[in-house]
Design a protein around this motif. Structure first.
Motif, PDB file in Angstrom:
ATOM      1  N   ASN A   1      12.274  -4.297   0.815  1.00  0.00           N
ATOM      2  CA  ASN A   1      11.842  -3.093   1.517  1.00  0.00           C
ATOM      3  C   ASN A   1      12.654  -3.010   2.803  1.00  0.00           C
ATOM      4  OD1 ASN A   1      10.383  -0.789   1.673  1.00  0.00           O
ATOM      5  ND2 ASN A   1       8.448  -1.749   2.231  1.00  0.00           N
TER       6      ASN A   1
ATOM      7  N   THR B   1       0.835  -1.203   0.000  1.00  0.00           N
ATOM      8  CA  THR B   1       0.000   0.000   0.000  1.00  0.00           C
ATOM      9  C   THR B   1       0.868   1.250   0.000  1.00  0.00           C
ATOM     10  OG1 THR B   1      -1.704  -1.213   1.193  1.00  0.00           O
ATOM     11  CG2 THR B   1      -1.828   1.182   1.295  1.00  0.00           C
ATOM     12  N   THR B   2       1.943   1.189   0.771  1.00  0.00           N
ATOM     13  CA  THR B   2       2.859   2.322   0.852  1.00  0.00           C
ATOM     14  C   THR B   2       3.476   2.617  -0.509  1.00  0.00           C
ATOM     15  OG1 THR B   2       3.338   1.625   3.108  1.00  0.00           O
ATOM     16  CG2 THR B   2       4.854   3.209   2.114  1.00  0.00           C
TER      17      THR B   2
HETATM   18  N1  LIG Z   1      10.755   1.746   7.657  1.00  0.00           N
HETATM   19  C1  LIG Z   1       9.929   1.473   6.635  1.00  0.00           C
HETATM   20  N2  LIG Z   1       8.625   1.268   6.895  1.00  0.00           N
HETATM   21  C2  LIG Z   1       7.807   0.997   5.867  1.00  0.00           C
HETATM   22  C3  LIG Z   1       8.279   0.925   4.539  1.00  0.00           C
HETATM   23  N3  LIG Z   1       7.251   0.596   3.723  1.00  0.00           N
HETATM   24  C4  LIG Z   1       6.169   0.496   4.505  1.00  0.00           C
HETATM   25  N4  LIG Z   1       6.487   0.733   5.803  1.00  0.00           N
HETATM   26  C5  LIG Z   1       5.566   0.675   6.942  1.00  0.00           C
HETATM   27  O1  LIG Z   1       5.143  -0.664   7.105  1.00  0.00           O
HETATM   28  C6  LIG Z   1       3.764  -0.742   7.465  1.00  0.00           C
HETATM   29  C7  LIG Z   1       2.996  -1.644   6.504  1.00  0.00           C
HETATM   30  O2  LIG Z   1       2.994  -1.101   5.224  1.00  0.00           O
HETATM   31  P1  LIG Z   1       1.790  -1.312   4.187  1.00  0.00           P
HETATM   32  O3  LIG Z   1       2.127  -0.516   2.968  1.00  0.00           O
HETATM   33  O4  LIG Z   1       0.488  -1.049   4.818  1.00  0.00           O
HETATM   34  O5  LIG Z   1       1.913  -2.875   3.873  1.00  0.00           O
HETATM   35  P2  LIG Z   1       0.978  -3.827   2.998  1.00  0.00           P
HETATM   36  O6  LIG Z   1       0.228  -4.684   3.958  1.00  0.00           O
HETATM   37  O7  LIG Z   1       1.923  -4.637   2.175  1.00  0.00           O
HETATM   38  O8  LIG Z   1       0.088  -2.974   2.144  1.00  0.00           O
HETATM   39  C8  LIG Z   1       3.258   0.684   7.459  1.00  0.00           C
HETATM   40  O9  LIG Z   1       3.228   1.128   8.797  1.00  0.00           O
HETATM   41  C9  LIG Z   1       4.300   1.455   6.664  1.00  0.00           C
HETATM   42  O10 LIG Z   1       4.401   2.788   7.090  1.00  0.00           O
HETATM   43  C10 LIG Z   1       9.674   1.171   4.295  1.00  0.00           C
HETATM   44  O11 LIG Z   1      10.171   1.128   3.186  1.00  0.00           O
HETATM   45  N5  LIG Z   1      10.449   1.427   5.393  1.00  0.00           N
END
Ligand SMILES: Nc1nc2c(ncn2[C@@H]2O[C@H](COP(=O)(O)OP(=O)(O)O)[C@@H](O)[C@H]2O)c(=O)[nH]1
Ligand SMILES: [Mg+2]
Lengths: 152, 206
Positions: B149, B39-40
């Motif tokens: 990531n 999602t990020t």
């Molecule tokens: N430190 C760090 N945190 C990240 C990164 N990408 C995502 N996050 C954090 O990891 C958590 C999960 O990310 P999300 O995009 O919701 O994951 P999804 O379940 O794959 O969609 C969130 O709190 C993000 O802010 C990254 O590259 N570095």
């Protein structure tokens, strides 16, 4: 520290045709629950909405619409059109993907494809097919995408 | 009735409308386990506010069918985030952040089959959750790259150790990224595009 080790599967060159993939559709994959610890990704409880609008079953008749088929209205909503049809026609005055329609209408993709099938049959909308990998063999398309990304 | 009255539907903002000249779309899938940053990544590169499309999955009688004759089906709603990047005034790219479990992929027909390729996001704290995804993409012949990531407390392995742990062919790119940063996410997508381009060149020279 050593990372855990994956074992590569036997490489299968031939992709099964999409129809075949369709038939083994929902639920047939019973045995794949082992891949994650948290299997709840994206899941939300919201039963039976699929049936509300269309009565369609997951395996039922559908136009072959992709998530990114672009839909453009080519007529005003007829006065007798049901509300969801009118809403759909208003949304796609400018081209919009089926995925976006599903998001804005807050309806499942499958329901939107059923609605669109009716609108396509009635020639109220036009569909612009996506460019897909198999029909590609076109380096200039890939180059165009790279060029577009570079501008970001 | 579940459908909102059409007056209350919020369509795209004016600046989110595609030009009428848009002829076709292409898509890229970003796939990985829960919390890996899909999602990020979609959000950091999308030109529109990321949207969600949902699908309902009905599973008939999982496990013990203890309720025969009444409601033995369970319905689950699976959500998928997506974003969009305009390439030219004729071409638009969509990015789908897709759950790693293959049983969800059937809900959106053509999701992988029609995609240009996929980015597999991995988290080195939970490498094993990516194994199944990678295997499925290999089986389907979907070209992909690996993006690590970089979470701060995640173990850092040399790329070649990851390649060998993931049992990946030498040509498959593995890059590090920070899904929160637009430039980093864009570079990851560029890595995929260059890889796809090299595959076309190889095909053409045979
Ligand atoms: N430190 C760090 N945190 C990240 C990164 N990408 C995502 N996050 C954090 O990891 C958590 C999960 O990310 P999300 O995009 O919701 O994951 P999804 O379940 O794959 O969609 C969130 O709190 C993000 O802010 C990254 O590259 N570095
Ligand atoms: Mg997510």
């Amino acid at each position: 520290m050593t990372p855990p080790q994956r074992r590569r599967r036997y490489p299968i060159k031939q992709e099964p045709p999409p129809e075949q993939l369709q038939q083994s559709a929902p639920g047939a994959e019973g045995g794949t629950g082992q891949e994650g610890t948290k299997g709840k990704e994206g899941e939300r409880k919201n039963p039976e909405r699929l049936y509300v609008l269309t009565g369609a079953t997951p395996g039922g008749e559908r136009a072959s619409l992709d998530l990114v088929t672009l839909i453009v209205a080519c007529a005003e909503p007829p006065p007798a059109a049901p509300p969801e049809q009118s809403a759909l026609l208003r949304l796609c005055k400018a081209p919009l993907s089926v995925a976006e329609l599903s998001a804005y209408l807050n309806l499942p993709f499958s329901v939107v494809t059923v609605l669109l099938t009716e609108l396509l049959t009635a020639e109220l909308v036009q569909a612009r097919d996506p460019l897909i990998r198999q029909s590609l063999a076109d380096r200039s398309l890939l180059e165009a995408v790279m060029h577009g990304l570079q501008k970001l | 009735m579940d459908f909102k009255s059409s007056d209350t539907i919020t369509g795209p903002r004016t600046e989110d409308r595609l030009p009428h000249s848009t002829q076709a779309a292409v898509k890229i899938v970003i796939v990985g386990g829960f919390g890996v940053g899909k999602t990020t990544m979609v959000g950091s590169v999308s030109e529109i506010r990321p949207l969600t499309t949902e699908e309902t999955m009905t599973q008939a009688g999982i496990g013990v069918d203890d309720n025969y004759g009444s409601d033995s089906k369970t319905a689950t709603t699976v959500a998928m985030d997506f974003g969009r990047i305009s390439i030219t005034d004729q071409l638009v790219l969509y990015l789908f952040g897709t759950p790693g479990q293959e049983r969800f992929w059937f809900l959106w027909s053509g999701l992988f089959e029609g995609a240009l390729g996929a980015v597999v996001l991995i988290d080195t704290r939970r490498l094993e959750v990516s194994f199944d995804v990678i295997g499925r993409l290999e089986e389907r012949g979907v070209p992909f790259v690996i993006a690590v990531n970089s979470f701060p407390d995640a173990p850092r392995y040399p790329i070649e150790d990851l390649r060998s742990a993931l049992d990946l062919a030498p040509e498959i790119p593995i890059v590090e990224c920070d899904a929160r940063r637009r430039a980093s996410s864009r570079d990851t997508l560029m890595t995929l595009m260059r890889f796809l381009h090299s595959l076309e060149l190889t095909k053409a020279s045979v």
